[in-house]
Design a protein around this motif. Sequence first.
Motif, mmCIF file in Angstrom:
data_model
loop_
_atom_site.group_PDB
_atom_site.id
_atom_site.type_symbol
_atom_site.label_atom_id
_atom_site.label_comp_id
_atom_site.label_asym_id
_atom_site.label_seq_id
_atom_site.Cartn_x
_atom_site.Cartn_y
_atom_site.Cartn_z
ATOM 1 N N MET A 91 80.740 105.609 27.535
ATOM 2 C CA MET A 91 79.722 105.399 26.550
ATOM 3 C C MET A 91 79.212 103.972 26.673
ATOM 4 N N THR A 92 77.922 103.776 26.652
ATOM 5 C CA THR A 92 77.362 102.432 26.683
ATOM 6 C C THR A 92 76.877 102.063 25.298
ATOM 7 N N GLY A 93 76.416 100.849 25.147
ATOM 8 C CA GLY A 93 75.891 100.382 23.878
ATOM 9 C C GLY A 93 74.674 101.184 23.460
ATOM 10 N N THR A 94 74.079 100.789 22.349
ATOM 11 C CA THR A 94 73.008 101.576 21.754
ATOM 12 C C THR A 94 71.642 101.337 22.371
ATOM 13 N N GLY A 95 71.518 100.507 23.387
ATOM 14 C CA GLY A 95 70.226 100.267 24.007
ATOM 15 C C GLY A 95 70.369 99.460 25.268
ATOM 16 N N THR A 96 69.216 99.031 25.804
ATOM 17 C CA THR A 96 69.247 98.209 26.994
ATOM 18 C C THR A 96 68.360 96.987 26.812
ATOM 19 N N VAL A 97 68.702 95.939 27.505
ATOM 20 C CA VAL A 97 67.890 94.734 27.556
ATOM 21 C C VAL A 97 67.629 94.457 29.022
ATOM 22 N N THR A 98 66.382 94.547 29.439
ATOM 23 C CA THR A 98 66.001 94.368 30.849
ATOM 24 C C THR A 98 66.932 95.140 31.789
ATOM 25 N N GLY A 99 67.212 96.372 31.440
ATOM 26 C CA GLY A 99 68.003 97.234 32.294
ATOM 27 C C GLY A 99 69.506 97.121 32.142
ATOM 28 N N ALA A 100 70.008 96.097 31.461
ATOM 29 C CA ALA A 100 71.453 95.930 31.284
ATOM 30 C C ALA A 100 71.874 96.573 29.965
ATOM 31 N N ALA A 101 72.996 97.251 29.968
ATOM 32 C CA ALA A 101 73.489 97.898 28.747
ATOM 33 C C ALA A 101 73.924 96.839 27.736
ATOM 34 N N LEU A 102 73.612 97.088 26.481
ATOM 35 C CA LEU A 102 74.094 96.216 25.415
ATOM 36 C C LEU A 102 75.597 96.413 25.259
ATOM 37 N N PRO A 103 76.281 95.474 24.646
ATOM 38 C CA PRO A 103 77.725 95.644 24.437
ATOM 39 C C PRO A 103 78.033 96.855 23.558
ATOM 40 N N LEU A 104 79.207 97.409 23.764
ATOM 41 C CA LEU A 104 79.726 98.461 22.903
ATOM 42 C C LEU A 104 80.051 97.808 21.564
ATOM 43 N N ARG A 105 79.447 98.275 20.495
ATOM 44 C CA ARG A 105 79.559 97.664 19.169
ATOM 45 C C ARG A 105 80.702 98.318 18.395
ATOM 46 N N ILE A 106 81.661 97.512 17.945
ATOM 47 C CA ILE A 106 82.910 98.019 17.374
ATOM 48 C C ILE A 106 83.112 97.527 15.949
ATOM 49 N N LEU A 107 83.531 98.438 15.075
ATOM 50 C CA LEU A 107 83.957 98.128 13.713
ATOM 51 C C LEU A 107 85.469 98.309 13.657
ATOM 52 N N ILE A 108 86.187 97.290 13.155
ATOM 53 C CA ILE A 108 87.650 97.342 13.068
ATOM 54 C C ILE A 108 88.053 97.573 11.611
ATOM 55 N N VAL A 109 88.919 98.572 11.384
ATOM 56 C CA VAL A 109 89.371 98.897 10.028
ATOM 57 C C VAL A 109 90.897 98.949 10.006
ATOM 58 N N ASP A 110 91.493 98.041 9.252
ATOM 59 C CA ASP A 110 92.944 98.019 9.076
ATOM 60 C C ASP A 110 93.235 97.294 7.775
ATOM 61 N N ASP A 111 94.250 97.728 7.070
ATOM 62 C CA ASP A 111 94.562 97.113 5.776
ATOM 63 C C ASP A 111 95.345 95.810 5.906
ATOM 64 N N HIS A 112 95.675 95.387 7.120
ATOM 65 C CA HIS A 112 96.379 94.125 7.344
ATOM 66 C C HIS A 112 95.464 93.148 8.083
ATOM 67 N N ALA A 113 95.179 92.002 7.455
ATOM 68 C CA ALA A 113 94.271 91.018 8.038
ATOM 69 C C ALA A 113 94.765 90.520 9.392
ATOM 70 N N VAL A 114 96.081 90.344 9.545
ATOM 71 C CA VAL A 114 96.616 89.836 10.810
ATOM 72 C C VAL A 114 96.390 90.845 11.938
ATOM 73 N N VAL A 115 96.447 92.129 11.644
ATOM 74 C CA VAL A 115 96.189 93.160 12.652
ATOM 75 C C VAL A 115 94.709 93.133 13.033
ATOM 76 N N ARG A 116 93.838 93.046 12.023
ATOM 77 C CA ARG A 116 92.403 92.955 12.316
ATOM 78 C C ARG A 116 92.103 91.746 13.199
ATOM 79 N N ALA A 117 92.720 90.604 12.895
ATOM 80 C CA ALA A 117 92.493 89.390 13.680
ATOM 81 C C ALA A 117 92.969 89.578 15.120
ATOM 82 N N GLY A 118 94.115 90.216 15.299
ATOM 83 C CA GLY A 118 94.630 90.471 16.642
ATOM 84 C C GLY A 118 93.742 91.414 17.431
#
Length: 95
Positions: free
Chosen positions: A1-28
Motif C-alpha cells: 500500500m502506498t500513501g494517499t497520493g503522489t508528488v511529482t511521481g513519488a509516493a507520499l509517505p504511508l500516514r499512520i495513527l498510533i493508538v495505545d493507552d500507555h504514553a511510553v508505548v506510543r512514544a516508542g
Amino acid sequence: MTGTGTVTGAALPLRILIVDDHAVVRAGLRALVEGEPGLEVIGESGDGEEAVRIAGRLRPDVVLMDLRAMSPRSASRRPRRCPGSRCAWCDCRRR
C-alpha cells in the motif's frame, strides 16, 4: 500500500495513527515508525473514542492500535468512520 497520493511521481509517505493507552508505548512506536523512510506518524491517541474522532478527521492510511485502548463499541464503529484506513490490531495482554 502506498500513501494517499503522489508528488511529482513519488509516493507520499504511508500516514499512520498510533493508538495505545500507555504514553511510553506510543512514544516508542513513534520513534520506530519515524525512523523508517516512507512512514509518517500523523497522530496519536490514548483511547479508542478519541482515536475514532482523529481517524475520521485525519484519514490515516494505517491505524496501529492496542486492543486494550478500544472499547467494544468504539472498535465496532471505527471501520465505518474511516473506511479508507487499514487497522493493525495489537493485543499485548499476558495469557
